[in-house]
Design a protein around this motif. Sequence first.
Motif, PDB file in Angstrom:
ATOM      1  N   LEU A  45       0.806  -1.219   0.000  1.00 20.65           N
ATOM      2  CA  LEU A  45       0.000   0.000   0.000  1.00 20.65           C
ATOM      3  C   LEU A  45       0.848   1.282   0.000  1.00 20.65           C
ATOM      4  N   PRO A  46       1.848   1.429   0.889  1.00 19.40           N
ATOM      5  CA  PRO A  46       2.665   2.651   0.847  1.00 19.40           C
ATOM      6  C   PRO A  46       3.370   2.857  -0.494  1.00 19.40           C
ATOM      7  N   ILE A  47       3.837   1.752  -1.110  1.00 24.96           N
ATOM      8  CA  ILE A  47       4.510   1.868  -2.408  1.00 24.96           C
ATOM      9  C   ILE A  47       3.539   2.376  -3.468  1.00 24.96           C
ATOM     10  N   LEU A  48       2.326   1.823  -3.487  1.00 25.48           N
ATOM     11  CA  LEU A  48       1.329   2.247  -4.470  1.00 25.48           C
ATOM     12  C   LEU A  48       0.925   3.704  -4.265  1.00 25.48           C
ATOM     13  N   ILE A  49       0.821   4.120  -2.998  1.00 25.24           N
ATOM     14  CA  ILE A  49       0.480   5.520  -2.714  1.00 25.24           C
ATOM     15  C   ILE A  49       1.612   6.439  -3.165  1.00 25.24           C
ATOM     16  N   LYS A  50       2.857   6.031  -2.913  1.00 21.87           N
ATOM     17  CA  LYS A  50       3.996   6.836  -3.350  1.00 21.87           C
ATOM     18  C   LYS A  50       4.073   6.924  -4.873  1.00 21.87           C
ATOM     19  N   LEU A  51       3.576   5.887  -5.556  1.00 21.31           N
ATOM     20  CA  LEU A  51       3.542   5.881  -7.013  1.00 21.31           C
ATOM     21  C   LEU A  51       2.338   6.637  -7.562  1.00 21.31           C
ATOM     22  N   LYS A  52       1.582   7.270  -6.677  1.00 24.43           N
ATOM     23  CA  LYS A  52       0.427   8.084  -7.066  1.00 24.43           C
ATOM     24  C   LYS A  52      -0.694   7.272  -7.715  1.00 24.43           C
ATOM     25  N   VAL A  53      -0.833   6.016  -7.308  1.00 22.10           N
ATOM     26  CA  VAL A  53      -1.958   5.214  -7.780  1.00 22.10           C
ATOM     27  C   VAL A  53      -3.233   5.789  -7.168  1.00 22.10           C
ATOM     28  N   SER A  54      -4.250   5.986  -7.969  1.00 19.43           N
ATOM     29  CA  SER A  54      -5.452   6.677  -7.509  1.00 19.43           C
ATOM     30  C   SER A  54      -6.248   5.839  -6.516  1.00 19.43           C
ATOM     31  N   GLU A  55      -7.085   6.530  -5.744  1.00 14.96           N
ATOM     32  CA  GLU A  55      -7.955   5.843  -4.782  1.00 14.96           C
ATOM     33  C   GLU A  55      -8.898   4.874  -5.479  1.00 14.96           C
ATOM     34  N   TYR A  56      -9.358   5.232  -6.683  1.00 15.11           N
ATOM     35  CA  TYR A  56     -10.282   4.373  -7.426  1.00 15.11           C
ATOM     36  C   TYR A  56      -9.606   3.047  -7.774  1.00 15.11           C
ATOM     37  N   THR A  57      -8.380   3.145  -8.283  1.00 14.68           N
ATOM     38  CA  THR A  57      -7.645   1.936  -8.671  1.00 14.68           C
ATOM     39  C   THR A  57      -7.360   1.046  -7.472  1.00 14.68           C
ATOM     40  N   LEU A  58      -6.985   1.651  -6.355  1.00 17.54           N
ATOM     41  CA  LEU A  58      -6.660   0.876  -5.156  1.00 17.54           C
ATOM     42  C   LEU A  58      -7.873   0.104  -4.640  1.00 17.54           C
ATOM     43  N   ILE A  59      -9.029   0.753  -4.628  1.00 16.29           N
ATOM     44  CA  ILE A  59     -10.235   0.077  -4.143  1.00 16.29           C
ATOM     45  C   ILE A  59     -10.654  -1.040  -5.098  1.00 16.29           C
TER      46      ILE A  59
END
Length: 392
Positions: free
Chosen positions: A262-276
């Motif tokens: 999760l921290p890596i994906l957030i640092k990579l600016k993956v959007s909230e929509y994609t994460l959910i």
Amino acid sequence: YQCTENPQVDDIQSASSYLLLISTLVSSIPSIFTSLFLGPLTDLIGRKVAVYFPIISLIITMLLMLAVNYLDLDPYYTLIGSAVNGIGGNYSILLMTLSAYVVDSVSEEWRAIRLGVLEAAISVASFAGNLSSGFILEAIGFSYFFILIIIMLTIILIYSILMKDSTRLDVSLSKISFNKKLFYKTAIIFFKPFRLLCANTHPFKFIAYLSGFAFMLTAVYGNFDLFTLYALAPPMCWLPHLIGYYFAFSYLGCCLGLVLVLPILIKLKVSEYTLIIMSALDIVVIYVLVGTFQVQWLLLVLVPIIGCMRLISAPIVKSVLSGLIAPEDRGSLFALFTVQSIIVQIVASSVLNATYPTFRRIHTGMSFYIIAAGSAIPIGLVIAVYLYDKCV
């Protein structure tokens, strides 16, 4: 009983499922009212007071469980302990309070990551408990096991008393006198969380995310009871310690997903929509896998690896929604999350436990396919929110 295909196995499965259902209802329903009261109250007097309730009630519950086991009473007497635990708010109140504490203490950019760490801490505890409980039970028996839990809870209670309180305090209220303003706020406190459904900056997004999260919670709460019954019965016939390994490794995988992925994906600016959406897809894949493949090594190894993303939606949704409300309403927001999780737990356990014996006769993994289908619904809701945000 012997793990063979015979009517006795079905009877035991049905009776166990029914007792689990009643226990869930007795524990969950009272905790709805407790959370509706304590959540908004923490916005007035601070977070710390709400921590005491679940710990004390759980100590009492363990004492009652110890008495039932020591006196060899009917298993249905354990429902008394479930009721006490529910009145104290159980684990949900603790998560509610700590989540609000975290949101109070960090900046918006770190909010999702810190909430993920909190969820990961719970997963670590679940990992350790599931991995060790079978061995501990075999070594010392149920009575000493309950005593060990009571000792641990007492230590946690002492630590909570000494813990520094958070700062979400309404300074206009007197901490010593019970005045009219405090009485008025207490009288309307039960309705405050539900007001947030409209009292936020984007009501459609708020309700859509909350609804989608409910479907994913169904997968979380429906998993434990169903998989335990599923694994004990033919054709799987797992020993109890193997079931403990399954849940332990599953929680470990979730923990790694929360603190590493999760921290890596957030640092990579993956959007909230994609994460959910990634989280929802992970749940779908996992439950199709569990319902289809009944190979021991496959479930023990692949489920933790493939399922590491299934819990990342929790900190994302909580972080996003906490940004749509006023800071003084955060206790009420997490009370709303708690009520939602309790209602989902009641509905999921009631429906899935009640229908499990019937679906099992159709196909042993049918209940897991139903959970997977429900977990796909949030994907459509997230797409709708994405289109809504584009228009706004």
